[in-house]
Design a protein around this motif. Sequence first.
Motif, PDB file in Angstrom:
ATOM      1  N   THR A   2       0.842  -1.192   0.000  1.00 46.14           N
ATOM      2  CA  THR A   2       0.000   0.000   0.000  1.00 46.14           C
ATOM      3  C   THR A   2       0.878   1.242   0.000  1.00 46.14           C
ATOM      4  OG1 THR A   2      -0.165  -0.161   2.406  1.00 46.14           O
ATOM      5  CG2 THR A   2      -1.963  -1.094   1.120  1.00 46.14           C
ATOM      6  N   GLN A   3       0.404   2.295  -0.607  1.00 52.01           N
ATOM      7  CA  GLN A   3       1.170   3.526  -0.750  1.00 52.01           C
ATOM      8  C   GLN A   3       0.296   4.714  -0.373  1.00 52.01           C
ATOM      9  OE1 GLN A   3       4.331   3.513  -1.579  1.00 52.01           O
ATOM     10  NE2 GLN A   3       4.727   1.658  -2.767  1.00 52.01           N
ATOM     11  N   ALA A   4       0.956   5.818  -0.035  1.00 51.90           N
ATOM     12  CA  ALA A   4       0.243   7.055   0.260  1.00 51.90           C
ATOM     13  C   ALA A   4      -0.358   7.618  -1.033  1.00 51.90           C
ATOM     14  CB  ALA A   4       1.197   8.062   0.885  1.00 51.90           C
ATOM     15  N   VAL A  94     -10.727   3.018   0.412  1.00 48.61           N
ATOM     16  CA  VAL A  94     -11.531   1.811   0.621  1.00 48.61           C
ATOM     17  C   VAL A  94     -11.150   1.074   1.904  1.00 48.61           C
ATOM     18  CG1 VAL A  94     -12.020   1.479  -1.822  1.00 48.61           C
ATOM     19  CG2 VAL A  94      -9.968   0.425  -0.816  1.00 48.61           C
ATOM     20  N   LEU A  95      -9.989   1.378   2.468  1.00 44.50           N
ATOM     21  CA  LEU A  95      -9.596   0.717   3.712  1.00 44.50           C
ATOM     22  C   LEU A  95     -10.371   1.251   4.910  1.00 44.50           C
ATOM     23  CD1 LEU A  95      -5.731   0.314   3.352  1.00 44.50           C
ATOM     24  CD2 LEU A  95      -7.551  -1.288   2.762  1.00 44.50           C
ATOM     25  N   THR A  96     -11.128   2.315   4.712  1.00 40.64           N
ATOM     26  CA  THR A  96     -11.909   2.888   5.817  1.00 40.64           C
ATOM     27  C   THR A  96     -13.386   2.520   5.743  1.00 40.64           C
ATOM     28  OG1 THR A  96     -12.454   4.961   4.660  1.00 40.64           O
ATOM     29  CG2 THR A  96     -10.333   4.870   5.818  1.00 40.64           C
ATOM     30  N   LEU A  97     -13.796   1.781   4.727  1.00 44.68           N
ATOM     31  CA  LEU A  97     -15.227   1.522   4.530  1.00 44.68           C
ATOM     32  C   LEU A  97     -15.849   0.745   5.678  1.00 44.68           C
ATOM     33  CD1 LEU A  97     -15.365   0.562   0.736  1.00 44.68           C
ATOM     34  CD2 LEU A  97     -16.027   2.733   1.793  1.00 44.68           C
ATOM     35  N   ALA A  98     -15.093  -0.185   6.262  1.00 43.48           N
ATOM     36  CA  ALA A  98     -15.662  -1.033   7.300  1.00 43.48           C
ATOM     37  C   ALA A  98     -15.938  -0.271   8.581  1.00 43.48           C
ATOM     38  CB  ALA A  98     -14.735  -2.213   7.582  1.00 43.48           C
ATOM     39  N   ASP A  99     -15.115   0.718   8.892  1.00 40.82           N
ATOM     40  CA  ASP A  99     -15.194   1.388  10.182  1.00 40.82           C
ATOM     41  C   ASP A  99     -15.790   2.787  10.106  1.00 40.82           C
ATOM     42  OD1 ASP A  99     -13.885  -0.819  11.386  1.00 40.82           O
ATOM     43  OD2 ASP A  99     -11.975  -0.044  10.657  1.00 40.82           O
ATOM     44  N   VAL A 119      -2.846  -5.403  -4.374  1.00 37.70           N
ATOM     45  CA  VAL A 119      -1.996  -4.384  -3.737  1.00 37.70           C
ATOM     46  C   VAL A 119      -1.864  -4.656  -2.238  1.00 37.70           C
ATOM     47  CG1 VAL A 119      -1.849  -1.919  -3.163  1.00 37.70           C
ATOM     48  CG2 VAL A 119      -2.502  -2.625  -5.464  1.00 37.70           C
ATOM     49  N   PHE A 120      -2.895  -5.258  -1.647  1.00 37.66           N
ATOM     50  CA  PHE A 120      -2.893  -5.552  -0.213  1.00 37.66           C
ATOM     51  C   PHE A 120      -2.432  -6.980   0.081  1.00 37.66           C
ATOM     52  CE2 PHE A 120      -6.877  -2.918  -0.951  1.00 37.66           C
ATOM     53  CZ  PHE A 120      -6.231  -1.705  -0.763  1.00 37.66           C
ATOM     54  N   GLY A 121      -1.944  -7.676  -0.937  1.00 43.69           N
ATOM     55  CA  GLY A 121      -1.682  -9.103  -0.811  1.00 43.69           C
ATOM     56  C   GLY A 121      -0.711  -9.502   0.278  1.00 43.69           C
ATOM     57  N   THR A 122       0.304  -8.695   0.539  1.00 42.17           N
ATOM     58  CA  THR A 122       1.298  -9.046   1.554  1.00 42.17           C
ATOM     59  C   THR A 122       1.039  -8.356   2.884  1.00 42.17           C
ATOM     60  OG1 THR A 122       2.766  -7.261   0.812  1.00 42.17           O
ATOM     61  CG2 THR A 122       3.062  -9.429  -0.216  1.00 42.17           C
ATOM     62  N   GLU A 123      -0.104  -7.707   3.007  1.00 37.42           N
ATOM     63  CA  GLU A 123      -0.417  -6.967   4.224  1.00 37.42           C
ATOM     64  C   GLU A 123      -1.752  -7.449   4.782  1.00 37.42           C
ATOM     65  OE1 GLU A 123       0.070  -2.719   3.789  1.00 37.42           O
ATOM     66  OE2 GLU A 123       1.411  -3.021   2.098  1.00 37.42           O
ATOM     67  N   PRO A 124      -1.720  -8.440   5.669  1.00 30.15           N
ATOM     68  CA  PRO A 124      -2.969  -9.032   6.166  1.00 30.15           C
ATOM     69  C   PRO A 124      -3.919  -8.027   6.804  1.00 30.15           C
ATOM     70  CG  PRO A 124      -1.087 -10.391   6.772  1.00 30.15           C
ATOM     71  CD  PRO A 124      -0.526  -9.127   6.195  1.00 30.15           C
ATOM     72  N   ASP A 125      -3.405  -7.042   7.528  1.00 25.91           N
ATOM     73  CA  ASP A 125      -4.297  -6.081   8.177  1.00 25.91           C
ATOM     74  C   ASP A 125      -5.043  -5.245   7.150  1.00 25.91           C
ATOM     75  OD1 ASP A 125      -3.511  -7.023  10.630  1.00 25.91           O
ATOM     76  OD2 ASP A 125      -2.114  -5.383  11.046  1.00 25.91           O
ATOM     77  N   ALA A 126      -4.312  -4.762   6.140  1.00 22.30           N
ATOM     78  CA  ALA A 126      -4.951  -3.964   5.093  1.00 22.30           C
ATOM     79  C   ALA A 126      -5.937  -4.814   4.297  1.00 22.30           C
ATOM     80  CB  ALA A 126      -3.893  -3.367   4.165  1.00 22.30           C
ATOM     81  N   ARG A 127      -5.533  -6.021   3.991  1.00 14.91           N
ATOM     82  CA  ARG A 127      -6.408  -6.914   3.235  1.00 14.91           C
ATOM     83  C   ARG A 127      -7.685  -7.221   4.014  1.00 14.91           C
ATOM     84  NH1 ARG A 127      -2.866 -10.597   2.519  1.00 14.91           N
ATOM     85  NH2 ARG A 127      -3.682 -12.262   3.852  1.00 14.91           N
ATOM     86  N   SER A 168      -8.685 -14.969   2.274  1.00 15.19           N
ATOM     87  CA  SER A 168      -9.261 -13.657   2.581  1.00 15.19           C
ATOM     88  C   SER A 168     -10.781 -13.684   2.590  1.00 15.19           C
ATOM     89  CB  SER A 168      -8.763 -12.615   1.576  1.00 15.19           C
ATOM     90  OG  SER A 168      -7.363 -12.472   1.648  1.00 15.19           O
ATOM     91  N   PHE A 169     -11.362 -14.547   1.766  1.00 14.90           N
ATOM     92  CA  PHE A 169     -12.817 -14.615   1.672  1.00 14.90           C
ATOM     93  C   PHE A 169     -13.372 -15.917   2.267  1.00 14.90           C
ATOM     94  CE2 PHE A 169     -11.650 -11.532  -1.577  1.00 14.90           C
ATOM     95  CZ  PHE A 169     -12.586 -10.528  -1.370  1.00 14.90           C
ATOM     96  N   ALA A 170     -12.598 -16.509   3.169  1.00 16.70           N
ATOM     97  CA  ALA A 170     -13.019 -17.768   3.780  1.00 16.70           C
ATOM     98  C   ALA A 170     -13.897 -17.557   5.007  1.00 16.70           C
ATOM     99  CB  ALA A 170     -11.798 -18.601   4.163  1.00 16.70           C
ATOM    100  N   GLY A 171     -13.970 -16.324   5.484  1.00 17.38           N
ATOM    101  CA  GLY A 171     -14.710 -16.060   6.710  1.00 17.38           C
ATOM    102  C   GLY A 171     -16.216 -16.048   6.513  1.00 17.38           C
TER     103      GLY A 171
END
Length: 219
Positions: A2-4, A94-99, A119-127, A168-171
């Motif tokens: 992820t990037q600014a 889009v990372l703020t949509l949930a909260d 883009v979020f593939g290596t970042e579990p929190d962002a994903r 990521s979509f197993a929940g």
Amino acid sequence: MTQAPEFWNTVYDNDTAPWVIGEPQPAILALERDGLISGRVLDPGTGAGEHTIALTKLGYDVLGVDLSPSAIAYARRNAADKGVPNARFEVVDVLTLADSDDDRLGVFDTVVDSALFHVFGTEPDARGAYVRGLHRVCKPGGLVHVLALSDTEEGFGPRISDSVIRESFAGEGWELEDLVPSTYRGRVTEVVAEDAARLDLPTEGPVDVVAWLARIRRI
């Protein structure tokens, strides 16, 4: 990965984004032809806006969103140049949509993610934040389509395994209906020129690389 917003602004301001190819992804157009896009559509990480423009032209109610103000400005110019001035775009993280308490986006029947999820593939929190956000804005029974670069071959850009999508979509709240190999079309620009030279990729015209195409139902 992820990037600014400033990073993304730069590639749009300088027109060096490898994913800006002047047309929609063939894989996304195929989804529409197959009847897998319906109702109100969200195009997250819209970039140059090609999918929002194409689907709006076909009569869909579409909203393209992106973190980068420069991307949104680019998309609006692109829509006007292509004779689709009614295509709608907004700057959204889009990372703020949930909260977020902001419900201005509403809910959608279909989400078309072209080259954002990876883009979020290596970042579990962002994903995780992104997937939770998709669950919030997608109607029960709605579909999320993910076109993401595959790690089954070397190449430029963030590449992920099929297991990242599955996990990521197993929940609870999701059903993975389909996950198949596909193709993503890009171009070689100065941003990826070094990788392209190492891989002996053509420096002109479109470059097709391997990708995953997933269809996930929101339940």
